[in-house]
Design an enzyme around this catalytic site. Structure first.
Site, PDB file in Angstrom:
ATOM      1  N   ASP A  75       3.798  -5.433   4.074  1.00 35.56           N
ATOM      2  CA  ASP A  75       2.992  -6.224   5.003  1.00 35.56           C
ATOM      3  C   ASP A  75       1.853  -6.961   4.311  1.00 35.56           C
ATOM      4  O   ASP A  75       1.577  -6.741   3.128  1.00 35.56           O
ATOM      5  CB  ASP A  75       2.449  -5.319   6.121  1.00 35.56           C
ATOM      6  CG  ASP A  75       1.843  -4.024   5.570  1.00 35.56           C
ATOM      7  OD1 ASP A  75       1.571  -3.944   4.378  1.00 35.56           O
ATOM      8  OD2 ASP A  75       1.641  -3.084   6.364  1.00 35.56           O
ATOM      9  N   ASN A 144      -2.218   6.289  14.109  1.00 33.07           N
ATOM     10  CA  ASN A 144      -1.552   6.092  15.407  1.00 33.07           C
ATOM     11  C   ASN A 144      -0.026   6.099  15.265  1.00 33.07           C
ATOM     12  O   ASN A 144       0.691   5.778  16.208  1.00 33.07           O
ATOM     13  CB  ASN A 144      -2.016   4.773  16.037  1.00 33.07           C
ATOM     14  CG  ASN A 144      -1.641   3.560  15.182  1.00 33.07           C
ATOM     15  OD1 ASN A 144      -1.044   3.702  14.115  1.00 33.07           O
ATOM     16  ND2 ASN A 144      -1.984   2.374  15.652  1.00 33.07           N
ATOM     17  N   HIS A 146       1.726   4.200  13.031  1.00 35.33           N
ATOM     18  CA  HIS A 146       2.355   2.951  12.568  1.00 35.33           C
ATOM     19  C   HIS A 146       2.932   3.103  11.170  1.00 35.33           C
ATOM     20  O   HIS A 146       2.449   3.894  10.368  1.00 35.33           O
ATOM     21  CB  HIS A 146       1.404   1.746  12.692  1.00 35.33           C
ATOM     22  CG  HIS A 146       0.329   1.635  11.664  1.00 35.33           C
ATOM     23  ND1 HIS A 146      -0.951   1.244  11.977  1.00 35.33           N
ATOM     24  CD2 HIS A 146       0.330   1.830  10.327  1.00 35.33           C
ATOM     25  CE1 HIS A 146      -1.675   1.207  10.868  1.00 35.33           C
ATOM     26  NE2 HIS A 146      -0.930   1.556   9.852  1.00 35.33           N
ATOM     27  N   GLU A 151       2.922  -1.498  15.003  1.00 35.09           N
ATOM     28  CA  GLU A 151       2.013  -0.730  15.843  1.00 35.09           C
ATOM     29  C   GLU A 151       2.754  -0.104  17.028  1.00 35.09           C
ATOM     30  O   GLU A 151       3.838  -0.574  17.395  1.00 35.09           O
ATOM     31  CB  GLU A 151       0.910  -1.653  16.370  1.00 35.09           C
ATOM     32  CG  GLU A 151       0.054  -2.294  15.280  1.00 35.09           C
ATOM     33  CD  GLU A 151      -0.941  -1.326  14.632  1.00 35.09           C
ATOM     34  OE1 GLU A 151      -0.710  -0.097  14.655  1.00 35.09           O
ATOM     35  OE2 GLU A 151      -1.947  -1.797  14.098  1.00 35.09           O
TER      36      GLU A 151
HETATM   37  C1  GLP Z   1      -2.382   0.427   6.587  1.00 37.03           C
HETATM   38  C2  GLP Z   1      -1.027  -0.180   6.109  1.00 37.03           C
HETATM   39  C3  GLP Z   1       0.046   0.859   6.147  1.00 37.03           C
HETATM   40  C4  GLP Z   1      -0.521   2.165   5.678  1.00 37.03           C
HETATM   41  C5  GLP Z   1      -1.472   2.713   6.728  1.00 37.03           C
HETATM   42  C6  GLP Z   1      -2.227   3.951   6.340  1.00 37.03           C
HETATM   43  O1  GLP Z   1      -3.103  -0.359   7.428  1.00 37.03           O
HETATM   44  N1  GLP Z   1      -0.604  -1.369   6.756  1.00 37.03           N
HETATM   45  O2  GLP Z   1       1.149   0.427   5.364  1.00 37.03           O
HETATM   46  O3  GLP Z   1       0.470   3.102   5.471  1.00 37.03           O
HETATM   47  O4  GLP Z   1      -2.287   1.688   7.231  1.00 37.03           O
HETATM   48  O5  GLP Z   1      -3.258   3.673   5.466  1.00 37.03           O
HETATM   49  P1  GLP Z   1      -4.004   4.769   4.585  1.00 37.03           P
HETATM   50  O6  GLP Z   1      -3.046   5.149   3.506  1.00 37.03           O
HETATM   51  O7  GLP Z   1      -5.199   4.047   4.027  1.00 37.03           O
HETATM   52  O8  GLP Z   1      -4.344   5.891   5.480  1.00 37.03           O
END
Ligand code: GLP
Length: 251
Positions: A75, A144, A146, A151
């Protein structure tokens, strides 16, 4: 480290973040060694940073070679310029690409400045398909549920598309920005179908704040309200989580 098998899922519970990062790197390098032209699906966020550090170390010690590797990131924020230090393009260069022997031309990230989003999404999807699909897709998980930036919602979106970010995601990601107002409200993300078409999935999670969602995704029902729950239907999933992230699951 504990190892539990749950249906199609091979779950490793590590002592801490460091061990999670090492185990994750080992799963990826095993695939790289098996393939002549490995195709990696990569993720951003705080979770995989330690694993990327480990891959950099292994590359410097000649234990893994990225010269024939192609990558596709999950992404990118939208709209955002590549040179913006909050872009995922910048993140990947800083945390991995600039420090390993990968050909930067073989790295792919959705274009956060695309004018025609539908066209960009279609092209990204096509590129993944034409190369024969991703061999191993790295995933983190949002608090959440995702994956990528898919989402919670009423449907699983199959292909690469633009999304409005969830309030929770904006709040969670605010820690990387100087204020919550600076967090982009939209993003481009691979779809759930794109992710599910990867031959293998590697999901990483660390910390107590992921423990509730890890339990729900693994033991709850499969629902687009918890996008990661779809992984229960993938034939080859490796989950590497530290003890804190596993704490609710083990209760
Ligand atoms: C982000 C990314 C995800 C990631 C998630 C968790 O916003 N788009 O690909 O896995 O949220 O992030 P973190 O590893 O900082 O908890």
């Amino acid at each position: 480290m504990k190892n539990i098998k749950l249906f199609n899922m091979n779950i490793f519970i590590t002592d801490d973040y460091e061990q999670m990062s090492q185990k994750g790197a080992e799963v990826i390098t095993d695939i790289i060694k098996q393939k002549e032209r490995p195709i990696l699906g990569l993720a951003t966020g705080g979770t995989p940073v330690g694993m990327y550090k480990e891959l950099i170390r292994m590359n410097k010690e000649n234990k893994v070679d990225f010269s024939t590797t192609t990558t596709f990131n999950l992404d990118e924020y939208y709209p955002i310029d590549k040179e913006n230090n909050q872009s995922y393009y910048y993140f990947m260069k800083e945390n991995l690409f600039d420090h390993i022997n990968i050909n930067i031309e073989n790295t792919n990230i959705p274009n956060g400045m695309a004018v025609d989003i539908e066209e960009e999404s279609k092209l990204y999807e096509q590129k993944v398909r034409e190369i024969g699909g991703v061999d191993i897709q790295v995933l983190g998980i949002g608090s959440n549920g995702h994956i990528g930036f898919n989402e919670p919602g009423d449907v699983f979106e199959p292909e690469t598309h633009k999304v409005s970010l969830d309030k929770q995601t904006i709040a969670d990601n605010a820690r990387f920005f100087s204020s919550i107002e600076e967090v982009p409200t939209e993003a481009l993300t691979m779809g759930i179908g794109t992710i599910m078409s990867a031959k293998k999935i590697l999901l990483l999670a660390s910390g107590k704040n992921k423990s509730e969602i890890i339990k729900k995704m693994l033991l709850g029902k499969v629902t687009p309200h918890i996008p990661a729950s779809i992984l229960q239907f993938h034939p080859d999933v490796t989950i590497v989580i530290d003890q804190d992230a596993a704490s609710e699951l083990l209760k």
